[in-house]
Design a protein around this motif. Structure first.
Motif, PDB file in Angstrom:
ATOM      1  N   LEU A 141       0.593   5.490   0.216  1.00  0.00           N
ATOM      2  CA  LEU A 141      -0.374   6.546   0.491  1.00  0.00           C
ATOM      3  C   LEU A 141       0.314   7.807   0.980  1.00  0.00           C
ATOM      4  O   LEU A 141       1.454   7.783   1.447  1.00  0.00           O
ATOM      5  N   HIS A 165       0.867  -1.173   0.000  1.00  0.00           N
ATOM      6  CA  HIS A 165       0.000   0.000   0.000  1.00  0.00           C
ATOM      7  C   HIS A 165       0.904   1.224   0.000  1.00  0.00           C
ATOM      8  O   HIS A 165       1.902   1.276   0.727  1.00  0.00           O
ATOM      9  N   GLN A 170      -3.618   4.614   9.715  1.00  0.00           N
ATOM     10  CA  GLN A 170      -4.700   5.551   9.448  1.00  0.00           C
ATOM     11  C   GLN A 170      -5.379   5.979  10.751  1.00  0.00           C
ATOM     12  O   GLN A 170      -5.666   7.160  10.968  1.00  0.00           O
ATOM     13  N   VAL A 202      -5.893  11.427   4.967  1.00  0.00           N
ATOM     14  CA  VAL A 202      -5.379  10.771   3.770  1.00  0.00           C
ATOM     15  C   VAL A 202      -5.641  11.666   2.553  1.00  0.00           C
ATOM     16  O   VAL A 202      -6.758  12.122   2.332  1.00  0.00           O
ATOM     17  N   LEU A 217      -1.915  -0.746   7.362  1.00  0.00           N
ATOM     18  CA  LEU A 217      -2.585   0.417   6.766  1.00  0.00           C
ATOM     19  C   LEU A 217      -3.654   0.965   7.707  1.00  0.00           C
ATOM     20  O   LEU A 217      -3.721   2.177   7.957  1.00  0.00           O
ATOM     21  N   GLN A 266      -4.391   7.153  -1.751  1.00  0.00           N
ATOM     22  CA  GLN A 266      -3.925   5.830  -1.341  1.00  0.00           C
ATOM     23  C   GLN A 266      -4.051   4.875  -2.517  1.00  0.00           C
ATOM     24  O   GLN A 266      -5.021   4.902  -3.262  1.00  0.00           O
TER      25      GLN A 266
END
Length: 451
Positions: free
Chosen positions: A111, A109, A224, A233, A220, A236
């Protein structure tokens, strides 16, 4: 202190009974082929996992030119047991952050966050401390310090890495503009760019990689939630690579175009590897930039591959575009995947065997004044668009000591005449200063935020 390259990046949980359990597990499954093996039981079978070469991809346009032995954590035959994949542990502390030279993981991931309105240096420091504490726990295979979601219960660390970086805008937001390195100046515009500003840049950047999808998603979610009210965010993206054990023996991975992707990256054994990838501890820059010593700069690009157009090309046409054979990755001038390209070789038609606009020729370091970067991408597939075309391609991530000497000159040359350019589209972009690895008890970026 031992040289960085001599230290293993993957560590394993000690278990003197691993061999006994593995024999017992084999016996049980052979006699009961339909039995379901629990995740906890499977991960208890710790084999001798190998860190078999770094799986690294391509430039922001250079989709083929890279170079570590490409096997995320080794094939089953190399590691001895796929169960060992869950037990591999990458250290959070170190000279450099994890996730740069760590063997490439199967799931990822990427982001970016923006600091919340009114948040500044104090809030950023508190956030980086929380994130670092969480990353330290999760990378060791432990629950996060807060109310853990339980997503990764029973799983080992699975080579989890969490890497943090700062964007250009972070320094104004925190009142640290005087400490922003010049290497973080915005990238130039490229004619082929079709960038979405909402999916580009950002104050803070996070890269997550693991050999298990739930472990990666767990990280993730934890980060967050830890952001709280301090940051939100901005964008992402999700990526993947070949799973460990998917091939009978370690080999270079293929990208979504079917091309072998990972042949020419700088190698750690080369004497100038650190010089190309990492900022020197005592560089020529001003003292206020010394906090980046041991760090690196990450260029992040979302590159859409126009796969329907690519698949319409014949095999010969595809190989001419790249300058390498599709089956083996060998240059069209002959040899094996690692054979040096004979760029001056002329064919029977009087033309260069590797065309002047072939991707491999244009992106080669010898064609760019030695410019090189460490490419470490993920592939992505975000579904089928309304017109029926796949929204798929490469989440390109490259590492270098100075993007003005690494990424920029290569991308400028690709932008002027790469045969591959008609089959790809650059849709987002970001450049981030990635601080050095934290010391024991330190949080990432502490030398900047508290220096």
């Amino acid at each position: 202190m031992a040289d960085r390259r001599d230290r293993p990046y993957l560590r394993h949980r000690p278990d003197d009974r691993a061999e006994e359990r593995e024999d017992r597990l084999t016996s049980v499954t052979e006699s009961n082929p339909d039995i379901e093996i629990s995740r906890r039981r499977l991960l208890g079978t710790v084999g001798a996992a190998g860190a078999a070469g770094l799986a690294l991809g391509a430039t922001g346009g250079a989709l083929v030119h890279s170079a570590f032995d490409d096997s995320p954590a080794g094939a089953a035959g190399a590691s001895g047991s796929l169960a060992s994949l869950g037990a591999t542990h990458v250290a959070f502390e170190g000279e450099h952050q994890a996730g740069i030279t760590t063997p490439l993981q199967a799931k990822g991931h990427v982001l970016a966050f923006d600091l919340a309105p009114g948040a500044g240096r104090k809030e950023a420091a508190a956030l980086m401390r929380r994130w670092s504490d969480t990353a330290r726990l999760l990378m060791a295979g432990k629950p996060s310090s807060g109310a853990d979601s339980g997503i990764a219960l029973d799983a080992g660390p699975s080579s989890l890495t969490i890497t943090f970086g700062f964007g250009h805008s972070f320094f104004e937001r925190t009142g640290l503009a005087s400490r922003r390195p010049t290497a973080l100046d915005p990238l130039p515009d490229f004619s082929a760019d079709r960038l979405d500003p909402q999916r580009s840049n950002g104050d803070l950047w996070v890269q997550i990689g693991a050999d298990d999808g739930l472990v990666a998603f767990h990280a993730l979610r934890a980060l967050q939630k830890e952001a709280g009210e301090a940051a939100r965010v901005r964008w992402q993206m999700n990526g993947f690579n070949r799973s460990p054990g998917a091939t009978a023996a370690p080999m270079t991975a293929r990208n979504l175009m079917g091309q072998i992707d990972g042949t020419g990256n700088p190698k750690p054994a080369q004497p100038d590897f650190d010089k190309r990838v990492f900022v020197p501890a005592a560089g020529p820059g001003p003292a206020e930039h010394a906090w980046m010593g041991g760090g690196s700069y990450a260029v992040v690009r979302r590159i859409r591959m126009l796969l329907d157009d690519w698949d319409k090309q014949s095999l010969a046409q595809q190989e001419q575009v790249i300058g390498r054979t599709k089956a083996t990755g060998a240059p069209l001038t002959g040899g094996t995947e690692t054979t040096k390209m004979a760029l001056d070789k002329i064919g029977p038609d009087g033309k260069p065997v590797i065309a002047s606009n072939a991707h491999a020729r244009i992106s080669a370091p010898e064609q760019n004044g030695g410019a090189a970067m460490l490419r470490r991408p993920f592939s992505f597939h975000d579904g089928i668009a309304a017109d029926g075309t796949p929204d798929a391609g490469l989440l390109f991530i490259c590492w270098q000591a100075d993007p003005l000497r690494g990424f920029v000159p290569v991308q400028r040359k690709l932008d002027r005449g790469d045969a591959l350019s008609v089959f790809i589209r650059h849709e987002s972009s970001g450049l981030y200063a990635v601080p050095p690895g934290p010391r024991d008890g330190e949080y990432v970026g502490q030398r900047l935020l508290e220096g």
